[in-house]
Structures are given as C-alpha cells and as structure tokens.
Design an enzyme around this catalytic site. Structure first.
Site, mmCIF file in Angstrom:
data_model
loop_
_atom_site.group_PDB
_atom_site.id
_atom_site.type_symbol
_atom_site.label_atom_id
_atom_site.label_comp_id
_atom_site.label_asym_id
_atom_site.label_seq_id
_atom_site.Cartn_x
_atom_site.Cartn_y
_atom_site.Cartn_z
ATOM 1 N N LYS A 97 -14.760 0.731 -4.473
ATOM 2 C CA LYS A 97 -16.077 0.284 -4.038
ATOM 3 C C LYS A 97 -17.098 0.436 -5.164
ATOM 4 O O LYS A 97 -17.063 1.391 -5.932
ATOM 5 C CB LYS A 97 -16.516 1.094 -2.817
ATOM 6 C CG LYS A 97 -15.573 0.935 -1.629
ATOM 7 C CD LYS A 97 -15.811 1.996 -0.572
ATOM 8 C CE LYS A 97 -14.739 1.941 0.499
ATOM 9 N NZ LYS A 97 -14.846 3.057 1.460
ATOM 10 N N ARG A 106 -12.324 12.677 5.761
ATOM 11 C CA ARG A 106 -13.205 13.457 4.886
ATOM 12 C C ARG A 106 -14.562 12.781 4.854
ATOM 13 O O ARG A 106 -14.757 11.706 5.427
ATOM 14 C CB ARG A 106 -12.639 13.484 3.468
ATOM 15 C CG ARG A 106 -12.349 12.079 2.943
ATOM 16 C CD ARG A 106 -11.974 12.064 1.482
ATOM 17 N NE ARG A 106 -11.446 10.766 1.053
ATOM 18 C CZ ARG A 106 -12.176 9.710 0.741
ATOM 19 N NH1 ARG A 106 -13.508 9.753 0.843
ATOM 20 N NH2 ARG A 106 -11.617 8.578 0.346
ATOM 21 N N ARG A 139 -23.191 2.837 -7.101
ATOM 22 C CA ARG A 139 -22.481 3.893 -7.816
ATOM 23 C C ARG A 139 -22.706 3.715 -9.321
ATOM 24 O O ARG A 139 -22.413 2.658 -9.877
ATOM 25 C CB ARG A 139 -20.985 3.847 -7.509
ATOM 26 C CG ARG A 139 -20.656 3.978 -6.034
ATOM 27 C CD ARG A 139 -19.154 4.111 -5.834
ATOM 28 N NE ARG A 139 -18.803 4.113 -4.421
ATOM 29 C CZ ARG A 139 -17.626 4.513 -3.937
ATOM 30 N NH1 ARG A 139 -16.693 4.938 -4.778
ATOM 31 N NH2 ARG A 139 -17.369 4.488 -2.643
ATOM 32 N N GLU A 196 1.490 -5.026 4.711
ATOM 33 C CA GLU A 196 0.759 -5.673 5.798
ATOM 34 C C GLU A 196 0.242 -7.018 5.332
ATOM 35 O O GLU A 196 0.057 -7.250 4.129
ATOM 36 C CB GLU A 196 -0.387 -4.793 6.293
ATOM 37 C CG GLU A 196 -1.465 -4.509 5.281
ATOM 38 C CD GLU A 196 -2.519 -3.564 5.820
ATOM 39 O OE1 GLU A 196 -2.305 -2.977 6.896
ATOM 40 O OE2 GLU A 196 -3.557 -3.409 5.151
ATOM 41 N N ASN A 201 -10.216 7.600 6.737
ATOM 42 C CA ASN A 201 -10.461 8.621 5.728
ATOM 43 C C ASN A 201 -10.889 9.891 6.441
ATOM 44 O O ASN A 201 -11.919 9.922 7.109
ATOM 45 C CB ASN A 201 -11.542 8.170 4.745
ATOM 46 C CG ASN A 201 -11.080 7.013 3.880
ATOM 47 O OD1 ASN A 201 -11.728 5.987 3.799
ATOM 48 N ND2 ASN A 201 -9.944 7.164 3.224
ATOM 49 N N GLU A 239 -7.450 1.769 7.747
ATOM 50 C CA GLU A 239 -7.068 3.146 7.513
ATOM 51 C C GLU A 239 -8.172 4.078 7.984
ATOM 52 O O GLU A 239 -9.280 3.635 8.298
ATOM 53 C CB GLU A 239 -6.775 3.405 6.028
ATOM 54 C CG GLU A 239 -7.979 3.220 5.115
ATOM 55 C CD GLU A 239 -7.619 3.406 3.650
ATOM 56 O OE1 GLU A 239 -6.414 3.482 3.335
ATOM 57 O OE2 GLU A 239 -8.543 3.474 2.830
ATOM 58 N N GLY A 252 -8.120 5.885 -2.406
ATOM 59 C CA GLY A 252 -8.855 5.696 -3.649
ATOM 60 C C GLY A 252 -8.399 4.513 -4.480
ATOM 61 O O GLY A 252 -8.599 4.479 -5.690
ATOM 62 N N GLY A 253 -7.762 3.531 -3.843
ATOM 63 C CA GLY A 253 -7.346 2.333 -4.565
ATOM 64 C C GLY A 253 -6.046 2.478 -5.330
ATOM 65 O O GLY A 253 -5.629 1.545 -6.025
ATOM 66 N N LYS A 271 0.838 -1.202 0.000
ATOM 67 C CA LYS A 271 0.000 0.000 0.000
ATOM 68 C C LYS A 271 0.869 1.247 0.000
ATOM 69 O O LYS A 271 1.894 1.305 0.680
ATOM 70 C CB LYS A 271 -0.911 0.026 1.232
ATOM 71 C CG LYS A 271 -1.976 -1.058 1.234
ATOM 72 C CD LYS A 271 -2.928 -0.879 2.397
ATOM 73 C CE LYS A 271 -4.039 -1.903 2.377
ATOM 74 N NZ LYS A 271 -4.994 -1.693 3.497
#
Length: 455
Positions: free
Chosen positions: A237, A293, A339, A200, A291, A289, A164-165, A158
């Site tokens: 996602k 926001r 989405r 990880e 985020n 993690e 955002g991938g 990572k």
C-alpha cells in the site's frame, strides 16, 4: 491497568504505542537492536534494553531475547505493533505460557485467521463471501496447473502464511504459472519459513477495501468503518483513505456487517482488519484475508471515527470492555494517509538509508498528524523497512482532505536521504486520484508508466 508494557517493535509504530501508553499512565519498555541504539523510541520509553545485533532475525524476531527482556524489566504485557512478531502465533503462545499478556488476539485465533487457507474455510462457515480458489495447501507446480485450469485465469498465487506483499504473484495464463509459482514459493519460504501456497481467482480490476474491527473478552465486536487501500505498488500500500468513494450507504452496511460477522465467528479479541476485494462492476465483495494486528493505516480510521485504536488495544488486553459501543461510533469527514519512505522512486524505488542532516515536518492547523520516528541527525539504518513517516490529514470532506495533504507534502522537507515525498505529491494531485477514479491496477498500469517517463 498494566503498570508496564514492552513494545516489541521499532520506528514510528513503537513511538505511537509509547505515546498511547503514556497517556494511559502505563510505563513502557523499548527494545532495540545495536543499529537502533540512538532511535527515537529508545529515547522516549521509560526503559530500553538491547535484544541483539542489527539483523532482525537476531533482534526484533528473537523471541527468547524479547521475552527475557520482558521478564528482566517486569513488563506485564507485550505490544507487537505491526510486522516482525505481530502475527506470529508461536510468540503469542509463548507469552501466554509465561503469563505475559500478548496485546492482540489469542494464538488459537491467530492460527485460525493468520493462515490464509484456514481463514478461507472459516469465512465460508461464517457465511462471508470468498473468492473461488484452492481448497487446501498447494505444494507443487503440477497441483497449481490443475487447480488454475479448474477456476480459470487470471489467478493470484499467495503464500499461505504470508503477509506484507510477500509470496504473491499475479498469473494471467498457463505459460506464466510455473515460473511464478516457483518464485512465489521460494519467496514465501525465505520470508515465513513456510512454502505452502494457495490459489484464488483474481478479481480484476478491483478495489481493496478493509474494515477495522475491535473486539473484547466480553464478546463485544464493533467496526470502525472502512478504508480504501487500492493505491498499491507490488502489493504494498502507498496511500489509504477513509471512507471509500467507491462505496455507498447500502454496500457500506453490507461490507461492515460481514466484517463483524467474521470477527464474531472466531470470537475475535483486540484490533484486527478484515480485507475484501470489491468488484465495482457487479458490486460484489469477497473476503481476502484478516490481519490480526494493528495496521499501518490505522490513523485514517482514528481521524474519521474519533476512536484511539492503540489505546483500545491496551485496554482490551487488560480485560476491559471496549470503551465504545457500535451505536456510539459516528463517522465524520474524510481522512487520507501517505506513506513516506526513504527510497528513490526514479530509480525503481531503491532504498535510501543514511543520515538526516535537516528535517522539517509539516504542522499547523486542525486535522494534520505526522507519525514518525525521525529527527535531525538521525541515521536511517539499511536493515529494516524503508518507511520513515506517515502523513495523515482529516477534512470536512474529501476535497478539503486532498488540499490539506497537498499542503502538508509541500511543507515536508528532509535532507540527507532521498524520499518519495515528491512522488506522493504527484500521486495525490493526479486527476484520477482527485476524482477517486482508481483501483488496484491504477498505480502500476497507469500512474507509474507516466511518472517514470518524466526526467
């Protein structure tokens, strides 16, 4: 309350923020690139100002131009939405220096939690479980090989500054490690200007569970329940729901309490999300993690909790206490979000920009919401993310929500561009999804291979 805020974003999230601000009696300033001159958020805001050419680096990521726009229009605060500068601590710090309120956490907290390595260290201090992994930044393939041998395969690479991938790779064995590391590092450098990586152990298969939290400047921190975001393609996602069918009452209490503990540990202010990986076989969960926001999928939480997250963001940034206490938050029913992207799922999800010649968005009934910046005659530019809408439904139970989503997607009609509406309809109708029997591997390993066989 603020008199005027600037929205440093575009698309549906800019429209969402403008609507929330208007309902609070707050004036709005939209920024736009030359490619977005006719965008819906430009038309809806009280004022609009161009901040540069089509390329994001020259417009929506141009800190100097955006701050100049705030000063020129007299905006007292900036809402960054998601993406672009929303998790950029330098931008948040510049806002602080110019006495413009950044509607989000402080730059210090963003540095602490935005960097995945720092975040892991802080979560260990807070007593929140984390996955086994590297202790600091990893810069070379030699380091990566050594660390991977110590923690065991499979592993996840990572980007330390990622989101955002981007800059993420799954690695199953040592033969895959070097090319995967080099590719992820190059992607991270291009996306974030920082090629630092960390490693990880991969929890696989797993559920991707995230908890919505809100904090204010008075030290109050609450959670608004969890979302299940396990249906993903290439770490992006696709569909989210709340609550998660994989979590019972006891585990829900444990995971939400861990999220609140994490936020309290860093004195978190404003909206944020703590993301966890859940190992269903053991019932153990691990911090992944944070985020710092508002999330794309925040509407499902708003439906089940009744709390308007964007309004809370604005109120908190203004210095107000949260309008609700934890004991006031109640959860009702089930919510799902799909989405909708301008892309061709049958052609490896290639983007499909172009002019919308006809548009009908689903409507009618209780518990249906479509967040979008589309309109008939609008031309979707090729420069930005392909998401053009979000369909969100709420039902008394999960079955009702699933049926409502199927109905909504059947009504969704957009002409002129190719979208993933039919793909989402097939996904929401899949027997495994209907049964809630899926994890982060399902979309890529089970659903897509069958879907792509179809003509």
């Amino acid at each position: 309350m603020f008199n005027k805020i600037l929205i440093a974003n575009r698309g549906e999230i800019a429209v969402r923020i403008i609507r929330a601000a208007r309902e609070l009696g707050v004036g709005t300033v939209a920024i736009y690139s030359t490619a977005d001159r006719d965008a819906l958020h430009v038309h809806l805001a009280d004022e609009a100002i161009c901040v540069g050419p089509a390329r994001s680096t020259e417009s929506y990521l141009n800190m100097n131009n955006i701050l100049s726009a705030a000063v020129a229009t007299g905006a007292q605060a900036i809402h960054p939405g998601f993406g672009f500068l929303s998790e950029n601590s330098k931008f948040a710090r510049l806002c602080e220096e110019m006495n413009i309120k950044f509607i989000g956490p402080s730059a210090k907290v963003m540095d602490m939690m935005g960097d995945k390595i720092n975040a892991r260290a802080e979560m260990i201090k807070a007593g929140v479980p984390v996955t086994p992994g590297s202790e600091g930044e990893v810069h070379t393939t030699d380091e990566a090989v050594k660390i991977a041998e110590e923690i065991g395969y499979p592993i996840m690479l990572k980007a330390s500054a990622g989101g955002g991938g981007k800059g993420i790779r799954k690695v199953n064995n040592v033969e895959e490690l070097v090319p995967a590391f080099e590719a992820a590092q190059a992607e991270a450098q291009a996306a974030f200007g920082n090629g630092a990586m960390f490693i990880e152990r991969m929890i696989f298969p797993a559920r991707h569970i995230e908890v919505q939290i809100l904090g204010d400047s008075q030290g109050n921190v609450i959670h608004l329940g969890e979302r299940d975001c396990s249906l993903q393609r290439n770490n992006q996602k696709v569909l989210e729901e709340s609550p998660s069918v994989a979590i019972g009452h006891t585990l829900r209490q444990e995971i939400t309490a861990a999220a609140v503990k994490a936020a309290q540990h860093v004195s978190y202010e404003n909206a944020g999300t703590i993301e966890f990986l859940l190992d269903e076989s053991s019932g153990k969960f691990y911090f992944m993690e944070m985020n710092t926001r508002v999330q794309v999928e925040h509407p499902v939480t708003e439906f089940v909790s009744g709390v308007d997250i964007v309004k809370e963001q604005i109120r908190v940034a203004n210095g107000n206490e949260l309008s609700v206490k934890q004991e006031d938050v109640t959860f009702s029913g089930h919510a799902i979000e799909c989405r909708i992207n301008a892309e061709n799922p049958k052609f490896n999800f290639a983007p499909s920009p172009g002019k919308i010649t006809n548009l009908f968005l689903p409507s009618g009934g209780v518990g249906l919401r479509v967040d979008s910046a589309m309109y008939s005659g609008y031309t979707i530019p090729p420069y930005y993310d392909s998401m053009i809408a979000k369909v969100i439904v709420h039902g008394e139970n999960r079955f009702e929500a699933l049926m409502k989503m199927q109905r909504a997607l059947l009504e969704f009609d957009v002409e002129g561009v190719i979208t993933n509406v039919d793909f989402q309809l097939e996904l929401i109708s899949d027997p495994h999804v209907v049964a809630g029997d899926y994890d982060t591997s399902f979309l890529g390993n089970v659903f897509l291979p069958e879907y792509q066989k179809e003509d």
